[in-house]
Design an enzyme around this catalytic site. Structure first.
Site, PDB file in Angstrom:
ATOM      1  N   GLY A  11       0.678  -1.175  -0.178  1.00 57.30           N
ATOM      2  CA  GLY A  11       0.339  -0.588  -0.037  1.00 57.30           C
ATOM      3  C   GLY A  11       0.755   0.923   0.096  1.00 57.30           C
ATOM      4  N   GLY A  12       1.845   0.785  -0.871  1.00 54.85           N
ATOM      5  CA  GLY A  12       3.614   2.373  -0.551  1.00 54.85           C
ATOM      6  C   GLY A  12       2.580   3.246  -0.871  1.00 54.85           C
ATOM      7  CB  THR A  13       0.450   4.168  -4.139  1.00 56.42           C
ATOM      8  OG1 THR A  13      -0.677   3.825  -4.107  1.00 56.42           O
ATOM      9  CG2 THR A  13       1.764   3.583  -5.096  1.00 56.42           C
ATOM     10  N   GLY A  14      -0.304   5.066  -0.605  1.00 59.66           N
ATOM     11  CA  GLY A  14      -1.520   5.455   0.159  1.00 59.66           C
ATOM     12  C   GLY A  14      -1.473   6.634   1.206  1.00 59.66           C
ATOM     13  N   GLY A  17       1.069   5.253   4.040  1.00 62.46           N
ATOM     14  CA  GLY A  17       2.238   4.692   3.026  1.00 62.46           C
ATOM     15  C   GLY A  17       3.228   5.252   2.139  1.00 62.46           C
ATOM     16  NE  ARG A  36      -3.194  -4.594  -5.127  1.00 60.67           N
ATOM     17  CZ  ARG A  36      -4.442  -3.686  -3.676  1.00 60.67           C
ATOM     18  NH1 ARG A  36      -4.156  -2.558  -2.890  1.00 60.67           N
ATOM     19  NH2 ARG A  36      -5.130  -4.972  -4.479  1.00 60.67           N
ATOM     20  CE  LYS A 139      -8.114  -1.018  11.178  1.00 60.38           C
ATOM     21  NZ  LYS A 139      -8.217   0.962  11.603  1.00 60.38           N
TER      22      LYS A 139
END
Length: 313
Positions: A11-14, A17, A36, A139
């Site tokens: 999720g690095g582009t979030g 993230g 992804r 969660k």
């Protein structure tokens, strides 16, 4: 001091993230970002991934629909941090994280996993109202899967993201501070905790190789950012040199407004209710077996709420 861990960020582009990627690189970790296969023609995300690459990150092709690709990605690193967005309630985030847990279990090499939490501690929200409790329940399902698999973990409770809460003076549906009026939730005196998103990333990355944070919940509670809504508003009024109009919203009126919203809006409003009407972030002491981030890392000069508000002038 030993070599720093290799880190894979999912999720690095979030929203969070991208900050985790930046902090990981700045702290000298060999940093991997999952690219992804489902990204398609999302040009902004592609360009962000390429910018990470220019900064020294490794892009790893993988898909939540391809178990083996996740396993291979995980095998390249020591630590996995998941920052998958929670905006797609239940149908999305929990399924992705459970797939990731399965991949980490099969890979068998991960010395620390940070699941996508970064908000209110779900272990304290067993009595949360519907429909908002779904995010906490989900969660906890992920936590159980992590612990059943015997995966070393750190759960990060970062409380309120400053961009979402401070910017809007703690009002739902607002991300910019008004110079005219602000709706006070309840009596406005319940304490909350506000943390700059870059600081959340910095604290999280510092936890990676710290044995004190293994198999614990770490709360980010910078002391000077433990404030009520009224105190946040007062800081803003001081900065603009003007008093705002302050209509009060009772608990019952809040519920009446919430009932007229769609499902996802109700989920978000339920969280506001627990924070600003019940004070769920500050009505407990941190147990001895858990930790508080600003005490562990006093050298991190966190952004104070007043400083955060200055950017809106």
């Amino acid at each position: 001091m030993g070599a720093k861990s290799k880190v894979l960020i999912i999720g690095g582009t979030g929203y969070l993230g991208k900050r985790l990627v930046k902090a990981s690189l700045e702290h000298g970790h060999e940093t991997y970002v999952l690219q992804r296969q489902e990204i398609g023609v999302d040009i902004e995300k592609i360009q962000m991934l390429l910018s990470f690459k220019k900064q020294g990150a490794h892009l790893v092709i993988g898909s939540f629909n391809d178990h083996l690709s996740l396993v291979e990605a995980v095998k390249q690193v020591d630590v996995v941090i998941c920052a998958v967005s929670g905006v797609h309630i239940r149908s999305h985030q929990i399924l992705l994280q459970l797939k990731l847990v399965d991949a980490i279990k099969e890979a068998g090499n991960i010395k620390r996993f940070f699941p996508s939490e970064f908000g209110t501690d779900p272990a304290r929200m067993a009595d949360a109202l519907e429909p908002g409790r779904v995010t906490f329940d989900d969660k906890m399902v992920v936590r159980k899967a992590v612990e059943d698999a015997g995966i070393p973990f750190t759960y990060v409770s970062a409380n309120c993201f400053a961009g979402y809460m401070v910017g809007g003076l703690c009002q739902p549906g607002h991300i910019l501070p008004s110079r005219e009026s602000v709706t006070i939730l309840g009596d406005g005196n319940k304490k909350s905790i506000f943390v700059d998103e870059d600081d959340i990333a910095s604290y999280t990355i510092r936890m990676i190789d710290d044995s004190r944070t293994c198999n614990k919940t770490v709360y980010i509670r910078p002391s000077e950012n433990i404030l009520s809504q009224k105190e946040v508003v007062q800081l803003w009024e001081k900065l603009i040199g003007k008093q705002l109009q302050k209509p009060y919203l009772s608990e019952q009126d809040f519920f009446n407004i919430m009932k007229g919203q769609g499902y996802e809006e109700q989920v978000g409003l339920t969280h506001y209710y627990h924070v600003y009407y019940q004070g769920c972030l500050t009505n407990f002491e941190i147990e001895k077996h858990n930790e508080e981030a600003s005490a562990l890392y006093p050298d991190i000069k966190y952004v104070k709420v007043e400083e955060y508000l200055k950017q809106y002038l």
